[in-house]
Design a protein around this motif. Structure first.
Motif, PDB file in Angstrom:
ATOM      1  N   ARG A 153       0.840  -1.187   0.000  1.00  0.00           N
ATOM      2  CA  ARG A 153       0.000   0.000   0.000  1.00  0.00           C
ATOM      3  C   ARG A 153       0.884   1.250   0.000  1.00  0.00           C
ATOM      4  NH1 ARG A 153      -2.786  -3.406  -1.159  1.00  0.00           N
ATOM      5  NH2 ARG A 153      -4.839  -4.022  -0.387  1.00  0.00           N
ATOM      6  N   GLY A 154       0.270   2.369  -0.357  1.00  0.00           N
ATOM      7  CA  GLY A 154       1.010   3.619  -0.420  1.00  0.00           C
ATOM      8  C   GLY A 154       1.221   4.247   0.957  1.00  0.00           C
ATOM      9  N   ARG A 155       1.978   5.328   0.963  1.00  0.00           N
ATOM     10  CA  ARG A 155       2.312   6.004   2.214  1.00  0.00           C
ATOM     11  C   ARG A 155       1.071   6.511   2.923  1.00  0.00           C
ATOM     12  NH1 ARG A 155       6.854  10.542   1.891  1.00  0.00           N
ATOM     13  NH2 ARG A 155       7.968   8.650   1.230  1.00  0.00           N
ATOM     14  N   ARG A 156       0.085   6.961   2.163  1.00  0.00           N
ATOM     15  CA  ARG A 156      -1.129   7.490   2.787  1.00  0.00           C
ATOM     16  C   ARG A 156      -1.840   6.405   3.606  1.00  0.00           C
ATOM     17  NH1 ARG A 156      -5.236  10.630  -1.052  1.00  0.00           N
ATOM     18  NH2 ARG A 156      -3.354  11.942  -1.136  1.00  0.00           N
TER      19      ARG A 156
END
Length: 314
Positions: free
Chosen positions: A84-87
């Motif tokens: 998953r992304g940083r957000r």
């Protein structure tokens, strides 16, 4: 070869890791003892009962550090499709921090009316540090559960609209088994973290009563039992949604790959094939009697019960 490579090769040695953890344990134990001596209100308790509790707290702390490292390594080893992304990570960490804050606030609110006091100044601050360490150790395992939950839900969505993907069953089987591994490993890791935390509470009670620092009625066993029951409930709340989603998807995959005839009874060959696939996905009937699953959920309460049954000098 660079110094960084030399350090990595040295750290890969089990003996090197054992040495580091022994040194860490020594530093933590004597740090706790020094803290107690500098803030003592009862030298007899600090010289005897507190040392026993400090030994247990030191053991717990080193276990938490080891589990933190294993949890981070487990997250890094996830397949690319799970990433998953940083957000997502920032939002999940923030959610986890809020949940841990709410849990500790609830525990403090329930125990605020207790009638015992540890004869060491600033002892609540020390407990807060240990609580933060335990919460940090549990973080990667809880995030792994949430990540697996998202993956399991995505598998369920893909199962209803495959778009003719011929390789979907093989991918689904791999991911379902991977989700099971997250359940198994995260459940054991979290149960170990909360069990040692519960045992710390029970050890503190025994140390205080055994040193005559308080009366047994000042720190009743129900406090420790309630602590264990609370964390057993927390474990269920964390793991149960993933377990239900995983089992639903796994059984749906069995029905998809080996559907039952309509109408008609299952043949012996089909029954055997379905049993083999259910065993491969770990959703066979034996799961309901899996001692590891039972241990993961009940260990905090069992630990609390054992510590309350240990004889003390009170």
């Amino acid at each position: 070869m660079s110094i960084k490579d030399d350090v990595r090769r040295w750290w890969a040695s089990p003996a090197a890791r054992a040495l580091v953890f022994v040194l860490l344990a020594v530093l933590v134990f004597y740090g706790l003892v020094l803290f107690a001596q500098l803030n003592s209100r009862d030298d007899a308790f600090v010289d005897h009962g507190f040392r026993l509790w400090a030994a247990m707290a030191t053991f717990s702390f080193t276990v938490w550090i080891a589990l933190l490292g294993r949890g981070i390594a487990a997250i890094r080893a996830f397949p690319t499709s799970w990433q998953r992304g940083r957000r997502w990570w920032l939002a999940s960490l923030a959610t986890y921090a809020v949940l841990m804050l709410a849990a500790t606030t609830l525990i403090r609110g329930v125990t605020r009316g207790n009638s015992f006091e540890v004869p060491i100044r600033h002892f609540p601050a020390l407990i807060s540090v240990l609580t933060a360490a335990g919460a940090a150790a549990a973080a990667p395992w809880v995030l792994s559960v949430w990540l697996a939950q998202e993956r399991a839900q995505k598998l369920a969505e893909q199962g209803t609209s495959q778009d003719g993907a011929a390789d979907f069953p093989a991918i689904a089987v791999t991911d379902v088994v991977a989700v099971w591994r997250v359940i198994e490993r995260s459940g054991l890791a979290l149960s170990l973290i909360v069990s040692t935390s519960t045992f710390n509470t029970g050890a503190l009670r025994l140390a205080l009563i055994g040193s005559d620092a308080i009366e047994p009625d000042d720190f009743p066993p129900v406090f420790v039992l309630g602590y264990g029951a609370f964390f057993a409930a927390v474990l269920v709340a964390i793991l149960l949604p993933l377990v239900l989603t995983w089992r639903t998807r796994a059984f749906a995959l069995v029905e998809q790959e080996l559907p039952a005839p309509d109408p008609g009874l299952l043949s012996e060959d089909l029954l055997a094939a379905r049993a083999r696939m259910e065993a491969q996905l770990h959703v066979d009937v034996r799961f309901l009697r899996n001692p590891m699953a039972i241990l993961s959920v009940l260990s905090p309460f069992a630990t609390a019960l054992i510590t309350t049954l240990v004889p003390n000098g009170g």
